[in-house]
Design a protein around this motif. Structure first.
Motif, PDB file in Angstrom:
ATOM      1  N   LEU A  37       0.862  -1.187   0.000  1.00  0.00           N
ATOM      2  CA  LEU A  37       0.000   0.000   0.000  1.00  0.00           C
ATOM      3  C   LEU A  37       0.898   1.237   0.000  1.00  0.00           C
ATOM      4  CD1 LEU A  37      -2.497   1.631   0.111  1.00  0.00           C
ATOM      5  CD2 LEU A  37      -2.940   0.821   2.419  1.00  0.00           C
ATOM      6  N   ASN A  40      -2.516   6.568  -0.408  1.00  0.00           N
ATOM      7  CA  ASN A  40      -3.394   6.921   0.707  1.00  0.00           C
ATOM      8  C   ASN A  40      -2.671   7.591   1.883  1.00  0.00           C
ATOM      9  OD1 ASN A  40      -5.626   4.072   0.245  1.00  0.00           O
ATOM     10  ND2 ASN A  40      -5.802   6.142  -0.524  1.00  0.00           N
ATOM     11  N   TYR A  42       0.142   6.653   3.275  1.00  0.00           N
ATOM     12  CA  TYR A  42       0.975   5.769   4.093  1.00  0.00           C
ATOM     13  C   TYR A  42       2.462   6.013   3.792  1.00  0.00           C
ATOM     14  CZ  TYR A  42      -3.223   3.436   5.717  1.00  0.00           C
ATOM     15  OH  TYR A  42      -4.420   3.172   6.314  1.00  0.00           O
ATOM     16  N   ARG A  90      -0.639  -0.602  -4.403  1.00  0.00           N
ATOM     17  CA  ARG A  90      -1.804   0.278  -4.396  1.00  0.00           C
ATOM     18  C   ARG A  90      -1.253   1.687  -4.250  1.00  0.00           C
ATOM     19  NH1 ARG A  90      -7.145   1.094  -0.572  1.00  0.00           N
ATOM     20  NH2 ARG A  90      -8.492   1.495  -2.349  1.00  0.00           N
ATOM     21  N   ARG A 134     -11.069   9.601   0.019  1.00  0.00           N
ATOM     22  CA  ARG A 134     -10.756   8.180  -0.103  1.00  0.00           C
ATOM     23  C   ARG A 134     -12.039   7.368  -0.159  1.00  0.00           C
ATOM     24  NH1 ARG A 134      -7.263   6.804   4.916  1.00  0.00           N
ATOM     25  NH2 ARG A 134      -7.024   4.828   3.880  1.00  0.00           N
ATOM     26  N   TYR A 135     -13.036   7.770   0.612  1.00  0.00           N
ATOM     27  CA  TYR A 135     -14.334   7.078   0.600  1.00  0.00           C
ATOM     28  C   TYR A 135     -15.416   8.146   0.500  1.00  0.00           C
ATOM     29  CZ  TYR A 135     -11.547   6.372   4.817  1.00  0.00           C
ATOM     30  OH  TYR A 135     -10.567   6.416   5.760  1.00  0.00           O
ATOM     31  N   ILE A 163     -11.243   2.021  -8.325  1.00  0.00           N
ATOM     32  CA  ILE A 163     -12.172   1.992  -7.186  1.00  0.00           C
ATOM     33  C   ILE A 163     -12.969   3.292  -7.179  1.00  0.00           C
ATOM     34  CG2 ILE A 163     -10.649   3.061  -5.448  1.00  0.00           C
ATOM     35  CD1 ILE A 163     -11.619   0.690  -3.574  1.00  0.00           C
ATOM     36  N   ARG A 165     -16.872   4.097  -5.208  1.00  0.00           N
ATOM     37  CA  ARG A 165     -18.327   4.078  -5.096  1.00  0.00           C
ATOM     38  C   ARG A 165     -19.020   3.157  -6.085  1.00  0.00           C
ATOM     39  NH1 ARG A 165     -22.688   7.957  -3.942  1.00  0.00           N
ATOM     40  NH2 ARG A 165     -23.414   6.008  -3.081  1.00  0.00           N
ATOM     41  N   VAL A 187     -15.358  -1.937  -2.114  1.00  0.00           N
ATOM     42  CA  VAL A 187     -15.124  -2.132  -0.675  1.00  0.00           C
ATOM     43  C   VAL A 187     -16.415  -1.991   0.125  1.00  0.00           C
ATOM     44  CG1 VAL A 187     -13.895  -1.265   1.354  1.00  0.00           C
ATOM     45  CG2 VAL A 187     -12.707  -1.487  -0.830  1.00  0.00           C
ATOM     46  N   ARG A 188     -16.983  -0.796   0.145  1.00  0.00           N
ATOM     47  CA  ARG A 188     -18.197  -0.613   0.946  1.00  0.00           C
ATOM     48  C   ARG A 188     -19.365  -1.425   0.382  1.00  0.00           C
ATOM     49  NH1 ARG A 188     -18.062   5.736   0.984  1.00  0.00           N
ATOM     50  NH2 ARG A 188     -17.217   5.225  -1.072  1.00  0.00           N
ATOM     51  N   ILE A 219     -16.851   3.433   7.982  1.00  0.00           N
ATOM     52  CA  ILE A 219     -15.669   4.215   8.347  1.00  0.00           C
ATOM     53  C   ILE A 219     -15.930   5.032   9.611  1.00  0.00           C
ATOM     54  CG2 ILE A 219     -16.026   6.278   6.873  1.00  0.00           C
ATOM     55  CD1 ILE A 219     -12.770   4.257   7.278  1.00  0.00           C
TER      56      ILE A 219
END
Ligand code: FMN
Ligand code: SF4
Length: 249
Positions: A37, A40, A42, A90, A134-135, A163, A165, A187-188, A219
């Motif tokens: 990863l 994001n 990180y 990622r 991110r989401y 990715i 939605r 994901v969601r 989240i």
């Protein structure tokens, strides 16, 4: 010389070694690949950012220096695992393009691909500095990350994953048919309905319970200390409440 608060080069080497050893253990356990990863917000994306990476040594400054930590991590994993073991990253840009722009991330992706260090590219967008991107919530459309993933994926020939939605199999199918990607992450959507794919395969797409993008249970729940889902009361209680455990009348 690195600033006093930066990781030492010994610490960087220790971490790269730990990544490689972890990947080798994963392969030994029978898993087919690993993903780093590197987006994001990180650690690897912090090294890549010309804003966040303030180092003055060979890991900071120029593009070649900022990408070094990622290259060395991937090289170490390739060395520690067999040739058939899949390796991907990622990676994504920041919503504040000054921190990490789509173009810079594209340059990183092209570089790791040209060195044969990735078998696929998993594209994301947003970071801890711009958390909500991110989401995205229900105010954003299906495929809201596409403008960013399109730029990041330019010149990439290994399989691409996107990715953002995708709530139904039809949404994902549309992206695949449009040639936006080779795979679509959901994901969601799979928190809202873990039987999503099974229902689609069985021709029961109308029974899929779509994610509504509220971010309250998943989240929001993680940050509140207990994950749940607004449309799926079984989250966290799968052993007793999952659909597989509910008899069909
Ligand atoms: C509960 C939850 C936990 C997540 N944890 C992480 C994480 O640890 N690292 C990460 O990069 N993304 C994480 N994400 C972001 C997802 O990987 C994904 O990028 C995001 O949910 C957007 O995709 P979606 O619209 O299909 O849900 C998380 C998302 C959710 C909902
Ligand atoms: S709580 Fe459930 S419905 Fe709301 S965004 Fe998260 S997964 Fe989707």
């Amino acid at each position: 010389m690195a600033p006093p608060i930066a990781m030492s080069t010994d610490q960087i080497a220790e971490l790269i070694d730990a990544y490689a050893k972890a990947a080798a253990r994963v392969e030994e356990a029978g898993v087919h690949g690993v993903e780093i990863l590197a987006g994001n917000g990180y650690l690897h994306s912090q090294f890549l950012s010309p804003v966040l990476n303030q180092r003055l040594d060979e890991y900071g400054g120029t593009f070649q220096n900022r990408i070094r930590f990622l290259l060395e991590t991937l090289q170490a994993i390739r060395t520690a695992t067999s040739s058939g073991f899949a390796l991907g990253i990622r990676i994504g840009d920041s919503s504040d393009q000054r921190i990490l722009s789509s173009e810079e991330v594209n340059a990183v992706a092209v570089r790791v691909q040209s060195e044969g260090l990735i078998d696929y590219l998993n594209i994301t967008h947003g970071d801890y500095y711009f958390h909500v991107d991110r989401y995205a919530g229900m105010d954003q459309p299906v495929g809201y990350q596409l403008p960013f993933s399109e730029r990041i994926g330019r010149g990439i020939t290994v399989p691409k994953i996107i990715i953002g939605r995708y709530a139904t199999l039809d949404d994902a199918e549309q992206a695949l048919r449009a040639g936006d990607a080779d795979l679509v992450n959901m994901v969601r959507a799979t928190i809202a309905d873990p039987m999503l794919v099974v229902k689609g395969r069985e021709g029961k797409a109308s029974e899929i319970r779509p994610c509504i993008g509220c971010n309250q249970g998943c989240i929001g729940g993680v940050f509140a200390g207990r994950m749940s889902c607004t449309v799926n009361p079984a989250v966290g209680f799968e052993a007793t409440l999952s659909e597989a455990n509910i008899a069909q009348g």
